[in-house]
Design a protein around this motif. Structure first.
Motif, mmCIF file in Angstrom:
data_model
loop_
_atom_site.group_PDB
_atom_site.id
_atom_site.type_symbol
_atom_site.label_atom_id
_atom_site.label_comp_id
_atom_site.label_asym_id
_atom_site.label_seq_id
_atom_site.Cartn_x
_atom_site.Cartn_y
_atom_site.Cartn_z
ATOM 1 N N SER A 38 0.822 -1.227 0.000
ATOM 2 C CA SER A 38 0.000 0.000 0.000
ATOM 3 C C SER A 38 0.845 1.261 0.000
ATOM 4 C CB SER A 38 -0.950 0.051 1.197
ATOM 5 O OG SER A 38 -0.837 -1.069 2.001
ATOM 6 N N THR A 39 2.037 1.206 0.603
ATOM 7 C CA THR A 39 2.831 2.435 0.746
ATOM 8 C C THR A 39 3.170 3.106 -0.594
ATOM 9 O OG1 THR A 39 3.737 1.376 2.707
ATOM 10 C CG2 THR A 39 4.796 3.426 1.999
ATOM 11 N N ASP A 67 9.470 -8.385 -6.129
ATOM 12 C CA ASP A 67 8.975 -9.724 -5.809
ATOM 13 C C ASP A 67 7.697 -10.064 -6.562
ATOM 14 O OD1 ASP A 67 7.458 -7.896 -4.396
ATOM 15 O OD2 ASP A 67 8.288 -8.432 -2.459
ATOM 16 N N HIS A 139 10.952 -6.694 7.051
ATOM 17 C CA HIS A 139 11.352 -7.295 5.764
ATOM 18 C C HIS A 139 11.397 -6.250 4.652
ATOM 19 C CE1 HIS A 139 6.967 -8.622 4.564
ATOM 20 N NE2 HIS A 139 7.261 -7.502 3.948
ATOM 21 N N PHE A 142 10.459 -9.623 -0.133
ATOM 22 C CA PHE A 142 9.916 -10.676 0.732
ATOM 23 C C PHE A 142 11.062 -11.351 1.487
ATOM 24 C CE2 PHE A 142 5.627 -11.076 -1.479
ATOM 25 C CZ PHE A 142 4.910 -10.753 -0.342
ATOM 26 N N ARG A 168 -5.440 -8.849 4.264
ATOM 27 C CA ARG A 168 -6.462 -7.826 3.994
ATOM 28 C C ARG A 168 -6.661 -7.595 2.488
ATOM 29 N NH1 ARG A 168 -1.639 -5.220 4.453
ATOM 30 N NH2 ARG A 168 -1.359 -3.318 3.211
ATOM 31 N N LYS A 203 4.570 0.880 11.391
ATOM 32 C CA LYS A 203 5.927 0.645 10.891
ATOM 33 C C LYS A 203 6.988 1.212 11.852
ATOM 34 C CE LYS A 203 4.385 -1.343 7.242
ATOM 35 N NZ LYS A 203 4.362 -0.829 5.894
HETATM 36 C C1 GLP Z 1 4.805 -6.799 1.136
HETATM 37 C C2 GLP Z 1 5.868 -6.535 0.066
HETATM 38 C C3 GLP Z 1 6.911 -5.531 0.527
HETATM 39 C C4 GLP Z 1 6.234 -4.346 1.175
HETATM 40 C C5 GLP Z 1 5.503 -4.798 2.412
HETATM 41 C C6 GLP Z 1 4.804 -3.684 3.147
HETATM 42 O O1 GLP Z 1 4.994 -7.921 1.919
HETATM 43 N N1 GLP Z 1 6.515 -7.726 -0.368
HETATM 44 O O2 GLP Z 1 7.680 -5.122 -0.608
HETATM 45 O O3 GLP Z 1 7.197 -3.365 1.522
HETATM 46 O O4 GLP Z 1 4.530 -5.766 2.044
HETATM 47 O O5 GLP Z 1 3.599 -3.357 2.523
HETATM 48 P P1 GLP Z 1 2.695 -2.144 2.886
HETATM 49 O O6 GLP Z 1 3.270 -0.976 2.163
HETATM 50 O O7 GLP Z 1 1.347 -2.529 2.361
HETATM 51 O O8 GLP Z 1 2.711 -1.973 4.350
#
Ligand code: GLP
Length: 268
Positions: A38-39, A67, A139, A142, A168, A203
């Motif tokens: 989502s970010t 990934d 992470h 992945f 989600r 985060k």
């Molecule tokens: C996933 C992706 C990552 C991403 C992380 C956080 O697992 N593989 O590359 O940084 O989620 O996602 P979000 O930005 O939705 O918190």
């Protein structure tokens, strides 16, 4: 690490978009590393807007995503290929033949696929700017905790936390993959610049471990402490657990003065 704290997530996206724009305008054959989650969605929105209003062209851009889910059909709405198409590729003038994801279809060997992805990145001259998000467990891509800090593109089993964080995004009844192909931490570290975006209070602990903890495979993002050009863009909520916030803000102001005086110097 260059740590920049913004008042909100929108400003984080704007700043990230400026980095991407600068690369595209500066280099004739830019190679951009992309992330899902989502970010970066608000970053892609900004890039699409700039494409439409300011003629930011992606014609000569090659992209490599971090990934992709293992054995997922690329046309499935849950694939990262579909995510990129929906949020960026279909809205800009990029040649889809120049957009790569580390896929591994049914019947393909993940080892061979990982090596081939590494080779493809090399052939294109390496990634100039790698966009990253961060998982709540630290992470990147992945690369889950315990990933080797020098790992290359390969298959990884996702942790329960990642599976539940990403659940989600799946509708009831949809099968959620538990394995993925991902660039390794070593692959990410080879990018000339890395641009990590983190927003939101969920985060904050991962951000603290990445910046202020020791370098450890238990927080894969902490490897970025060893990167020559790591830029960390945070909103206030994601930065909230950092004890040195006033120093980062002061250093950022000083950097702006240097940029005003000498201009940007990005060695792509
Ligand atoms: C996933 C992706 C990552 C991403 C992380 C956080 O697992 N593989 O590359 O940084 O989620 O996602 P979000 O930005 O939705 O918190």
């Amino acid at each position: 690490m260059q740590i920049i704290i913004y008042d909100n997530a929108q400003l984080v996206a704007q700043s990230a978009a400026n980095w991407v724009k600068e690369l595209i305008n500066k280099k004739t054959d830019p190679v951009l590393g992309l992330a899902t989650g989502s970010t970066p969605i608000s970053l892609y929105k900004q890039l699409v807007e700039q494409h439409k209003s300011n003629n930011l062209s992606f014609k000569n851009v090659t992209t490599f995503n971090l990934d992709e889910y293992h054995q997922i059909d690329p046309v499935s709405s849950q694939s990262y290929r579909s995510f990129m198409t929906e949020h960026l590729f279909k809205h800009v003038d990029i040649d889809v033949n120049n957009t790569y994801l580390p896929t591994c279809a049914v019947g393909e060997n993940p080892r061979t696929q990982g090596l081939a992805y590494e080779e493809k990145i090399k052939q294109q001259g390496g990634v100039d700017l790698q966009v990253l998000g961060i998982g709540a467990n630290g992470h990147i891509g992945f690369n889950e905790p315990t990933s080797s800090l020098s790992s290359r593109t390969r298959i990884k089993t996702l942790t329960q936390q990642t599976i539940s964080d990403n659940s989600r995004l799946f509708k009831p009844g949809e099968q959620q993959p538990t394995m993925a192909m991902t660039m390794g931490i070593g692959t990410i570290m080879d990018a000339r610049y890395v641009l990590l975006m983190a927003t939101g209070a969920n985060k904050a602990n991962a951000v603290k471990d990445m910046i202020a903890g020791g370098v450890s495979a238990m927080c894969p993002a902490s490897a970025l402490q060893m990167h020559e050009n790591a830029i960390i863009l945070l909103d206030k909520a994601a930065a909230s657990e950092l004890s040195d916030q006033s120093y980062y803000q002061w250093a950022d102001n000083e950097n702006r003065k240097l940029i005003e005086h000498y201009g940007y110097f990005h060695n792509y």
